[in-house]
Every structure is written in C-alpha cells, then in structure tokens.
Design an enzyme around this catalytic site. Structure first.
Site, PDB file in Angstrom:
ATOM      1  N   LYS A  24       0.876  -1.283   0.084  1.00 29.48           N
ATOM      2  CA  LYS A  24      -0.122  -0.249   0.093  1.00 29.48           C
ATOM      3  C   LYS A  24       0.808   1.413  -0.131  1.00 29.48           C
ATOM      4  O   LYS A  24       0.612   2.182  -0.762  1.00 29.48           O
ATOM      5  CB  LYS A  24      -0.826  -0.160   1.265  1.00 29.48           C
ATOM      6  CG  LYS A  24      -1.721   1.330   1.460  1.00 29.48           C
ATOM      7  CD  LYS A  24      -2.363   1.358   2.667  1.00 29.48           C
ATOM      8  CE  LYS A  24      -1.320   1.771   3.641  1.00 29.48           C
ATOM      9  NZ  LYS A  24      -0.997   3.321   3.782  1.00 29.48           N
ATOM     10  N   ASN A  25       1.798   1.197   0.928  1.00 28.45           N
ATOM     11  CA  ASN A  25       2.756   2.509   0.921  1.00 28.45           C
ATOM     12  C   ASN A  25       3.499   2.706  -0.372  1.00 28.45           C
ATOM     13  O   ASN A  25       4.003   3.808  -0.533  1.00 28.45           O
ATOM     14  CB  ASN A  25       3.845   2.076   2.267  1.00 28.45           C
ATOM     15  CG  ASN A  25       2.978   2.424   3.521  1.00 28.45           C
ATOM     16  OD1 ASN A  25       1.838   2.901   3.734  1.00 28.45           O
ATOM     17  ND2 ASN A  25       3.670   1.770   4.633  1.00 28.45           N
ATOM     18  N   ARG A  94      -2.317  10.539   3.081  1.00 30.81           N
ATOM     19  CA  ARG A  94      -1.309  11.514   2.834  1.00 30.81           C
ATOM     20  C   ARG A  94      -0.714  11.705   1.682  1.00 30.81           C
ATOM     21  O   ARG A  94       0.192  12.536   1.560  1.00 30.81           O
ATOM     22  CB  ARG A  94      -0.033  10.825   3.892  1.00 30.81           C
ATOM     23  CG  ARG A  94      -0.462  10.269   5.207  1.00 30.81           C
ATOM     24  CD  ARG A  94      -0.292  11.332   6.161  1.00 30.81           C
ATOM     25  NE  ARG A  94       1.303  11.998   6.402  1.00 30.81           N
ATOM     26  CZ  ARG A  94       1.408  13.233   6.728  1.00 30.81           C
ATOM     27  NH1 ARG A  94       0.421  13.628   7.489  1.00 30.81           N
ATOM     28  NH2 ARG A  94       2.412  13.824   6.650  1.00 30.81           N
ATOM     29  N   ASP A 118      -3.955   7.535   9.215  1.00 31.18           N
ATOM     30  CA  ASP A 118      -4.097   7.049  10.424  1.00 31.18           C
ATOM     31  C   ASP A 118      -3.948   7.946  11.729  1.00 31.18           C
ATOM     32  O   ASP A 118      -2.869   8.711  11.405  1.00 31.18           O
ATOM     33  CB  ASP A 118      -3.737   5.599  10.422  1.00 31.18           C
ATOM     34  CG  ASP A 118      -4.194   4.457   9.503  1.00 31.18           C
ATOM     35  OD1 ASP A 118      -5.230   4.605   9.207  1.00 31.18           O
ATOM     36  OD2 ASP A 118      -3.520   3.789   9.288  1.00 31.18           O
ATOM     37  N   ASP A 307       5.195  -0.334  11.784  1.00 30.49           N
ATOM     38  CA  ASP A 307       4.039  -1.106  11.318  1.00 30.49           C
ATOM     39  C   ASP A 307       4.036  -2.706  11.701  1.00 30.49           C
ATOM     40  O   ASP A 307       3.015  -3.191  11.599  1.00 30.49           O
ATOM     41  CB  ASP A 307       3.696  -0.849   9.768  1.00 30.49           C
ATOM     42  CG  ASP A 307       3.444   0.512   9.362  1.00 30.49           C
ATOM     43  OD1 ASP A 307       2.419   0.970   9.630  1.00 30.49           O
ATOM     44  OD2 ASP A 307       4.354   1.183   8.947  1.00 30.49           O
ATOM     45  N   VAL A 329       8.829   5.757  16.581  1.00 35.57           N
ATOM     46  CA  VAL A 329       8.679   6.579  15.310  1.00 35.57           C
ATOM     47  C   VAL A 329       7.455   7.401  15.152  1.00 35.57           C
ATOM     48  O   VAL A 329       7.492   8.578  14.955  1.00 35.57           O
ATOM     49  CB  VAL A 329       8.493   5.517  14.189  1.00 35.57           C
ATOM     50  CG1 VAL A 329       8.129   5.987  12.817  1.00 35.57           C
ATOM     51  CG2 VAL A 329       9.710   4.756  14.035  1.00 35.57           C
TER      52      VAL A 329
END
Length: 437
Positions: A24-25, A94, A118, A307, A329
């Site tokens: 996804k990223n 984002r 998120d 994550d 983070v």
C-alpha cells in the site's frame, strides 16, 4: 447509514498459503511519480486496496489518465493539468502532500488540501514545506491546505531533521526535474523509498544512493514512462506470519522477498519461532511449549518497522512472560491498545522509554511504551477499529478469543490490505460479513 461489520468466531489454528502483492505504501507513491513521465507508465503486482482507488481519483481530478485492472495500473498525464487537488480529498490519506513537487513541475503552481491518514501521531508537513522552499518554491500553509508556486525548482542541499519517509519521497519527486543537483542528507532508506527511486531511475532520473543516508539527484529536462513490478508488502507478510504463530497454526507467505523481513524474522526467532524459508515462501511456526516474551524497539529502516508492532502486540499476549514494546517513530501509534484491552489483552502503556535507549519522545507526555503480560486469555468483544494496522490486529485477537467478536470500521483494514476478508477465510478463520447501523 449501515456500515459493514465482520463477525468472527474463533476456529483454531490458521493454516494455508497467502500471496502478498505490492505494498500500500509503495503503490500510491509510484502512482504519483508516474505523473512526471511523458508517455504511459505501468505498475504491476498492484494490491487491490482502498488507497489505490483514492489516489486514482485524485490523479483523474488533475487531468491524469488512470486505468486499473486486477494487478496492473496504467497512468499517463493528459494534455492539460489541473493544479488543484479538490477539497473533497481533505483528510483521506497522506498522498496530496506528495503531489506538490510534481504539480509545480507540470503546472508551475499547486494546491493540496490538508493531509489525513491513520491517527497514529503527528506527521507534520513542515519537512515537506521547508524542502520545497529550499528548492525555490513559494509555499503558504493555510487552514484548508497548502499553496505553492515556482517557475522552476532548483537543486540545493537539504538535511532532514529526522529520516522521514514522506519527506524523502517529496524531495525525490521534486528534485528529479529540478535545475541542477540536489543533495539530501539524513534521508529515509526504507525499501519502499529505494523502490520509488529505482522507478524514477527507469523513467530517466539521475539518482545516486550514497552511504550514510545521503541521496544525490541531478535534475534532468524530462522523464519518460516506465514499467515496474512492485515487491511484496513486508507489513502484510509479517502480519500473516504473526497470524499463524498467534493461533498455533502455519501460514506460508509467498511474494515477499526475505531481505524485506530480516529484522522481523530475527525478532520472532529470538522468541522461539521456527522458520522455513526458501525462494518460494516464508513460514513461521511456534514450538509446542509456546513463544517467549521479548523486548522490542521500533525504529527507522533497517530497524524493527513501526507497522510491525501492532500484530506483534497481540503475539506478545500469547507468549510466555512480560514483553516490552518501545515505539520511537510515531508518538500516538499505541492508539489501538484500548480495543485490544477490551478483548482481554493485558497491556499497560507508559510515557517513559522502556525496552531501549531514550528516544525523541522521552521528555514528552506521549504514551509510547507498552508492557504486555502473556499468556492472556482473550475474550470476544464488540470493538471499533481506529486504523489499518489496529484493525488487522483485532482480527488476530478475535481469532484466539474464547467467544465471537464483532469488528466495526473494517474499511480501515481494506484500505491497506489486499482482500483481507478472503485471505482470512482461506486460512480457515470463521469470518462473515454483516451490516450494522
């Protein structure tokens, strides 16, 4: 208005095979980069996630042609570019902030609405804004969004205060067509960042990945279309490995290279997990006596990925002893803990730095460390999911609970994971869809 909910009945060990697609990223950033090419670009092994649809709609609103099939995305810029991302996309993800640089190159000006994503902590836009200003753009940050203007971006020297993934990607996509050389220091080196740099290089960009988190970009006059195959999602791969371990089952994960999971594999092995790794798949199983507790600190790449810690937290509850998680983070990444506590997870959160050296949140009120007691007996519950990773972890907790669970807000999971409902069902989880007001 009715929303979809998932009903889950614990059904024993999860077993089977899962094929993970591109991350996804990664996919959404590649879609933005494709704006910059003259001619068509294609992205293969794309996941079917909500993030792709949101990004595609943004690009179409700008005058970019986007065609999506099951595994492939084709993108080509149109004859006229609209420099404004519509307000309708405010807060969805984002991605708009990453469109500033490309839009400056294509239209000389840009407006993007406020970013979302998120609720895991402050992800300030100032790194992006200061980088663009350093390259000669006029940037104004208002209540509704960010406006930027530049006749031509210029190469410069930039040092990020923190190796931010998003800011590194902004510099990459802004510097490739800028005039002159850009030297970026303290850059993020995550696999998804390198993958984006390689895609831009295929498009004709001049990029050098130097030691010590330094990236050198020499601007070129134009980029062309290119084709790429996305490597498997390391977050998804770890999440399904954890699913097998948590339920005392065995999930074989295909499609994610081992080198993307080096730190995760070693962390699980220290807890007692046994691995079967070859060129076809990765598989982790728990020993008969169960897994051991651990102390884990998240960090930027090549450290333990932030994550990964959400499924790890559920795994801690099913491991023997007291485990410690130190998040360095995002300061609000532990926002999902109340949902797990409702399901019986024995987790306490603290504002001190536990399980590792002091981090940048050590003198704040951010509750960024957790102590987890295992083995906890989990119970079924009716919970609302606050974000993507928390959603997946709630499914894992429900899979080992002592009764049925109802999960609300499942659209979060589908925004970030490829067909998660179908994947879990294929592994033997008793899962069904329902609707609720």
């Amino acid at each position: 208005m009715a929303e979809e909910v998932w009903k889950i009945e614990p059904s024993g060990p999860l077993r089977g095979d899962v094929e993970v697609r591109g991350s996804k990223n990664g996919v959404s950033k590649h879609m933005v980069a494709a704006m910059l090419g003259d001619g068509e670009s294609s992205i293969h092994n794309a996941p079917e996630v909500g993030e792709v649809g949101i990004t595609a709609d943004m690009l179409r609103a700008l005058g970019i042609r986007v065609e999506i099939s099951r595994t492939e995305i084709r993108i080509e810029k149109g004859p006229a570019i609209e420099p404004r991302v519509p307000d309708a996309f405010t807060g969805l993800n984002r991605i708009p902030i990453l469109m500033l640089g490309p839009l400056l190159h294509l239209a000389g000006e840009a407006f993007v609405p406020l970013v979302g994503g998120d609720p895991i902590g402050r992800r300030p836009v100032n790194f992006h804004v200061e980088a663009l200003r350093a390259m000669g753009a006029e940037v104004e940050v208002g209540e509704s969004g960010i406006f930027a203007k530049a006749a031509r971006l210029r190469g410069t020297r930039i040092e990020l205060p923190y190796p931010s993934v998003g800011a590194t990607e902004t510099v990459l996509m802004s510097a490739v067509l800028a005039e002159g050389k850009t030297v970026l220091k303290n850059a993020a080196t995550e696999p998804e960042v390198v993958e984006l740099a390689l895609f831009l290089q295929r498009m004709g960009a001049m990029i050098e990945l130097s030691p010590d988190r330094r990236i050198v970009i020499e601007g070129v006059e134009r980029l062309h279309g290119a084709s790429t195959w996305l490597a498997g999602d390391r977050i998804e791969a770890f999440s399904y490995l954890a699913a097998g371990l948590i339920t005392q089952g065995e999930v074989r994960v295909h499609g994610c290279p081992q080198d993307r999971l080096v730190t995760a594999i070693t962390t699980l092995a220290r807890m007692g997990a046994r691995f079967d790794i070859n060129d076809e798949y990765l598989c982790a199983t728990a020993p008969p006596e169960g897994l051991r507790a651990a102390a884990v600190q998240t960090d930027t790449h090549p450290g333990f990925m932030t994550d990964w810690q959400t499924p790890l937290m559920v795994l801690f509850t099913q491991s023997h002893g007291m485990s410690v998680l130190h998040e360095t983070v995002f300061e609000n990444r532990l926002v999902y803990v109340p949902a797990l506590q409702k399901m019986g997870c024995e987790i306490e959160v603290f504002d001190q730095c536990l399980g590792g050296p002091a981090c940048r949140y050590h003198d704040t009120n951010a509750r960024h460390s957790a102590v987890v007691r295992g083995v906890s007996r989990l119970r079924g519950a009716d919970v609302t999911l606050p974000d993507i990773r928390a959603g997946f972890s709630a499914v894992l907790a429900a899979a080992v609970a002592d009764g049925p669970s109802t999960l609300r807000g499942v659209h979060h999971i589908e925004r970030g994971y490829h067909r998660p409902f179908e994947q879990f069902a294929s592994l033997g989880l008793n899962i069904s869809r329902d609707s609720a007001e």
